[in-house]
Design a protein around this motif. Structure first.
Motif, PDB file in Angstrom:
ATOM      1  N   LEU A 487      33.067 -98.355  16.002  1.00  0.00           N
ATOM      2  CA  LEU A 487      32.623 -96.994  15.768  1.00  0.00           C
ATOM      3  C   LEU A 487      32.604 -96.270  17.112  1.00  0.00           C
ATOM      4  N   VAL A 488      32.745 -94.964  17.081  1.00  0.00           N
ATOM      5  CA  VAL A 488      32.597 -94.164  18.297  1.00  0.00           C
ATOM      6  C   VAL A 488      31.105 -93.963  18.554  1.00  0.00           C
ATOM      7  N   LYS A 489      30.646 -94.470  19.699  1.00  0.00           N
ATOM      8  CA  LYS A 489      29.236 -94.383  20.070  1.00  0.00           C
ATOM      9  C   LYS A 489      29.104 -93.525  21.332  1.00  0.00           C
ATOM     10  N   ALA A 490      28.177 -92.586  21.321  1.00  0.00           N
ATOM     11  CA  ALA A 490      27.946 -91.718  22.484  1.00  0.00           C
ATOM     12  C   ALA A 490      26.551 -91.919  23.033  1.00  0.00           C
ATOM     13  N   PHE A 491      26.470 -92.169  24.333  1.00  0.00           N
ATOM     14  CA  PHE A 491      25.200 -92.157  25.051  1.00  0.00           C
ATOM     15  C   PHE A 491      25.085 -90.783  25.707  1.00  0.00           C
ATOM     16  N   VAL A 492      23.998 -90.090  25.441  1.00  0.00           N
ATOM     17  CA  VAL A 492      23.874 -88.691  25.859  1.00  0.00           C
ATOM     18  C   VAL A 492      22.626 -88.494  26.708  1.00  0.00           C
ATOM     19  N   VAL A 493      22.794 -87.821  27.854  1.00  0.00           N
ATOM     20  CA  VAL A 493      21.682 -87.395  28.700  1.00  0.00           C
ATOM     21  C   VAL A 493      21.456 -85.907  28.426  1.00  0.00           C
ATOM     22  N   LEU A 494      20.235 -85.554  28.077  1.00  0.00           N
ATOM     23  CA  LEU A 494      19.921 -84.174  27.729  1.00  0.00           C
ATOM     24  C   LEU A 494      19.468 -83.383  28.957  1.00  0.00           C
ATOM     25  N   VAL A 495      19.668 -82.081  28.898  1.00  0.00           N
ATOM     26  CA  VAL A 495      19.190 -81.229  29.992  1.00  0.00           C
ATOM     27  C   VAL A 495      17.662 -81.164  29.927  1.00  0.00           C
ATOM     28  N   PRO A 496      17.003 -80.937  31.047  1.00  0.00           N
ATOM     29  CA  PRO A 496      15.536 -80.838  31.036  1.00  0.00           C
ATOM     30  C   PRO A 496      15.067 -79.711  30.112  1.00  0.00           C
ATOM     31  N   GLY A 497      13.957 -79.975  29.426  1.00  0.00           N
ATOM     32  CA  GLY A 497      13.356 -78.947  28.585  1.00  0.00           C
ATOM     33  C   GLY A 497      13.733 -79.005  27.125  1.00  0.00           C
ATOM     34  N   VAL A 498      14.690 -79.854  26.776  1.00  0.00           N
ATOM     35  CA  VAL A 498      15.053 -79.983  25.354  1.00  0.00           C
ATOM     36  C   VAL A 498      13.926 -80.691  24.610  1.00  0.00           C
ATOM     37  N   ALA A 499      13.529 -80.126  23.477  1.00  0.00           N
ATOM     38  CA  ALA A 499      12.429 -80.696  22.690  1.00  0.00           C
ATOM     39  C   ALA A 499      12.787 -82.096  22.214  1.00  0.00           C
ATOM     40  N   ARG A 500      11.813 -83.021  22.354  1.00  0.00           N
ATOM     41  CA  ARG A 500      12.041 -84.409  21.961  1.00  0.00           C
ATOM     42  C   ARG A 500      10.956 -84.878  21.009  1.00  0.00           C
ATOM     43  N   ASN A 501      11.337 -85.169  19.809  1.00  0.00           N
ATOM     44  CA  ASN A 501      10.513 -85.844  18.801  1.00  0.00           C
ATOM     45  C   ASN A 501      11.481 -86.336  17.748  1.00  0.00           C
ATOM     46  N   PRO A 502      11.059 -87.226  16.863  1.00  0.00           N
ATOM     47  CA  PRO A 502      12.007 -87.799  15.885  1.00  0.00           C
ATOM     48  C   PRO A 502      12.780 -86.759  15.084  1.00  0.00           C
ATOM     49  N   ASP A 503      12.103 -85.725  14.605  1.00  0.00           N
ATOM     50  CA  ASP A 503      12.799 -84.715  13.811  1.00  0.00           C
ATOM     51  C   ASP A 503      13.779 -83.915  14.663  1.00  0.00           C
ATOM     52  N   ALA A 504      13.350 -83.536  15.882  1.00  0.00           N
ATOM     53  CA  ALA A 504      14.219 -82.767  16.766  1.00  0.00           C
ATOM     54  C   ALA A 504      15.436 -83.596  17.186  1.00  0.00           C
ATOM     55  N   ASP A 505      15.203 -84.890  17.467  1.00  0.00           N
ATOM     56  CA  ASP A 505      16.312 -85.759  17.848  1.00  0.00           C
ATOM     57  C   ASP A 505      17.337 -85.877  16.725  1.00  0.00           C
ATOM     58  N   ALA A 506      16.847 -86.075  15.514  1.00  0.00           N
ATOM     59  CA  ALA A 506      17.749 -86.221  14.377  1.00  0.00           C
ATOM     60  C   ALA A 506      18.572 -84.949  14.167  1.00  0.00           C
ATOM     61  N   ALA A 507      17.922 -83.802  14.290  1.00  0.00           N
ATOM     62  CA  ALA A 507      18.620 -82.531  14.097  1.00  0.00           C
ATOM     63  C   ALA A 507      19.661 -82.312  15.197  1.00  0.00           C
ATOM     64  N   LEU A 508      19.301 -82.675  16.441  1.00  0.00           N
ATOM     65  CA  LEU A 508      20.227 -82.481  17.554  1.00  0.00           C
ATOM     66  C   LEU A 508      21.441 -83.402  17.427  1.00  0.00           C
ATOM     67  N   LYS A 509      21.223 -84.633  16.967  1.00  0.00           N
ATOM     68  CA  LYS A 509      22.355 -85.545  16.773  1.00  0.00           C
ATOM     69  C   LYS A 509      23.339 -84.983  15.754  1.00  0.00           C
ATOM     70  N   LEU A 510      22.822 -84.431  14.669  1.00  0.00           N
ATOM     71  CA  LEU A 510      23.700 -83.824  13.668  1.00  0.00           C
ATOM     72  C   LEU A 510      24.444 -82.624  14.253  1.00  0.00           C
ATOM     73  N   ALA A 511      23.736 -81.856  15.074  1.00  0.00           N
ATOM     74  CA  ALA A 511      24.357 -80.689  15.683  1.00  0.00           C
ATOM     75  C   ALA A 511      25.476 -81.099  16.643  1.00  0.00           C
ATOM     76  N   LEU A 512      25.254 -82.154  17.409  1.00  0.00           N
ATOM     77  CA  LEU A 512      26.273 -82.628  18.343  1.00  0.00           C
ATOM     78  C   LEU A 512      27.479 -83.193  17.604  1.00  0.00           C
ATOM     79  N   GLN A 513      27.237 -83.907  16.525  1.00  0.00           N
ATOM     80  CA  GLN A 513      28.345 -84.425  15.728  1.00  0.00           C
ATOM     81  C   GLN A 513      29.171 -83.274  15.149  1.00  0.00           C
TER      82      GLN A 513
END
Length: 560
Positions: A487-513
């Motif tokens: 599978l294509v796997k991406a390790f991602v470093v986020l810019v400072p200030g991006v909101a981090r919590n389970p819901d925000a992470d899940a939404a951001l992953k979908l947005a990046l995909q």
């Protein structure tokens, strides 16, 4: 391949490439051309060095030569012979340049090593090279002393930061030495520099470079720096002088042309980079793509905050990508000249924005004097548009030997032979060449992988991810999968200030995909994304995808 952007630059490439002829003298010494010939001008500044605390020191070419003479005499007194290795474990400081010039002019071999090396890394290189002397400062001393007892050939440690038990004091040693030294009459083909490669597969190998390698670097350096030197040119790069990128792409070519180079000892940040370039009126630089990405994300509009005089930026080590390329052009007013090379044969492919049109994302064209091709496993050149391995021929287009080549791997003739396919020296890097001779990087041969039958090159996906406002950096590797192979796997470093919590992470992953799906082929989007604090990097600023690949393979074994 990104679309070609029209440029007003007149394409002078073919004439420059066709007309170029190498002129390599039989007898040649790096110290003569990088120091001695400029030392008669007492006012010419060679180095401006600064540390993290703000302490600064300048060194003229006259002072550089006199101090190098003292050190050459001291090393000779300590028993250092011609073609014997001297370890230089120093950052960007004046003593580093002095040590290199001293070694070259006495016919010894300079072996630069990073101050970040731990005891095992130091021990391996010291043992393998049989270095008899090591020159070190406070940053590298503890690890060197730990390694010393297991390095029987190492007779002396010269410490540049004052008195220290079990070490010779640099200042006392040089104070007692004469400022008169007669430069050794070396052949251009004599060994001068030993740099150990990073060892992505197997143990690190020592690439032995001749004095003539400096000449071989010059066409690429001049072109990538938009015809260096020009009046009042000042060079700076965060690239460590212990590696090819800092030594051969920054320090030595700057000294070769009698210009000033800035050295900085301290942690790299975007703010530090911009401040240094403003303070020293830097005109020319070499910045790794990782550094440029950091600068782009941290200071999107640098000319609003800093008065810069940049006229040329070279970048190498990874693909720059059109996101960074376009930012530099709009925010800095400079087209990034990508360059490609290796320790074994450096500065062989690249761009020169003032002489031929740059194509965003392209590695560029073979620099004058270098016959470069994309070849298959049998050593045959492949048609335009076909992926193959980048290779350099032993001779230029006129049949003249190319002076950029290394002499071979230290004590490893088998590895040296395996580097070649006939007259082609292979890089291990994949690319395709278009009909106009531009090369397009596809990744390391061992970075490519197949997922669901598709051949995946990580750099294009990484470049796409970095374009997203929330992403600071990214690395793509294969994740083993029973059905698809990977599978294509991406390790991602986020810019400072991006909101981090389970819901925000899940939404951001979908947005990046969704972001990648909208820009690339459907099979290229990352099926899995993992957020991490930092990507693993080498001391030269190159991404270590291999470590992330190994991590995924180990996880698959642990969780079948």
């Amino acid at each position: 391949m990104p679309a070609v952007i029209k440029s007003k630059v007149i394409d002078q490439y073919q004439a420059l490439y066709d007309d170029f002829v190498w002129h390599v003298p039989t007898r040649f010494n790096i110290a003569e051309v990088c120091s001695k010939r400029w030392s008669r001008d007492a006012s010419r500044i060679a180095l401006l060095c600064e540390d993290e605390s703000g302490d600064a020191l300048s060194l003229t070419y006259e002072e550089l030569q006199l101090e190098a003479n003292r050190l050459s005499n001291a090393l000779r007194y300590l028993g250092v012979q011609q073609q014997e290795c001297v370890a230089i474990i120093l950052p960007q400081r004046v003593e580093t340049a002095i040590a290199h010039i001293a070694c070259y002019q006495m016919g010894a071999v300079a072996m630069p090593m990073s101050i970040l090396f731990g005891p095992d890394a130091l021990e391996y290189r010291l043992q393998d090279s049989d270095a008899s002397v090591a020159i070190v400062d406070q940053a590298g001393l503890a690890n060197l002393l730990t390694s010393r007892e297991r390095c029987p050939a190492l007779k002396h440690i010269i410490y540049v930061d004052g008195e220290m038990a079990l070490c010779l004091d640099w200042h006392e040693l040089l104070a007692e030495a004469s400022t008169d030294f007669t430069l050794v009459d070396t052949l251009a083909s004599d060994p001068a520099i030993l740099i150990y490669t990073s060892g992505t597969t197997g143990a690190p190998k020592g690439a032995l470079l001749p004095h003539s390698a400096v000449i071989g670097n010059l066409t690429g350096f001049v072109a990538s720096q938009n015809w260096f030197p020009q009046k009042r040119d000042i060079f700076w790069s965060p690239a460590d002088w212990a590696w090819t990128g800092g030594l051969m792409d920054a320090l030595l070519p700057s000294l070769y042309f009698g210009q000033t180079i800035v050295g900085y000892t301290g942690r790299f940040t975007a703010e530090v980079a911009f401040s240094l370039m403003e303070r020293y009126a830097v005109t020319n630089t070499f910045l790794f793509p990782t550094a440029l990405k950091m600068m782009m994300k941290a200071v999107p509009h640098p000319r609003k905050h800093y008065k810069l005089k940049l006229r040329a930026i070279m970048s190498a080590g990874e693909a720059v990508g059109d996101a960074v390329f376009n930012w530099a052009k709009s925010a800095l007013g400079v087209s990034v000249n990508e360059m490609f090379g290796q320790t074994e044969m450096n500065y062989i492919v690249g761009n020169s924005a003032k002489k031929w049109p740059a194509r965003p994302g392209s590695m560029g064209r073979p620099y004058p004097g270098h016959r470069v091709a994309v070849i298959d496993d049998a050593g045959r050149e492949v048609p335009a548009g076909t992926i193959g391995e980048v290779a350099l021929n032993r001779c230029d287009r006129h049949g003249t030997p190319d002076p950029v080549f290394f002499l071979g791997y230290w004590k490893n003739p088998q590895a040296t032979a395996q580097k070649y396919r006939g007259d082609w020296c292979c890089t291990g890097d994949l690319a395709l060449m278009d009909g106009d001779g531009y090369l397009w990087y596809q990744g390391r041969a061992d970075d490519m992988f197949k997922a669901a039958g598709y051949r995946i090159g990580p750099s294009e996906i990484e470049n796409c991810l970095v374009k997203h406002a929330s992403v600071a950096n990214a690395a793509v590797v294969p994740k083993p999968d029973a059905e698809r192979g990977n599978l294509v796997k991406a390790f991602v470093v986020l810019v400072p200030g991006v909101a981090r919590n389970p819901d925000a992470d899940a939404a951001l992953k979908l947005a990046l995909q969704a972001h990648v799906k909208s820009q690339l082929a459907p099979y290229e989007y990352p099926k899995e994304i993992e957020f991490i604090d930092a990507l693993p990097m080498t001391t030269t600023g190159k991404l270590q995808r291999r470590l992330l690949r190994d991590l995924e393979q180990q996880r698959a074994l642990d969780n079948p």
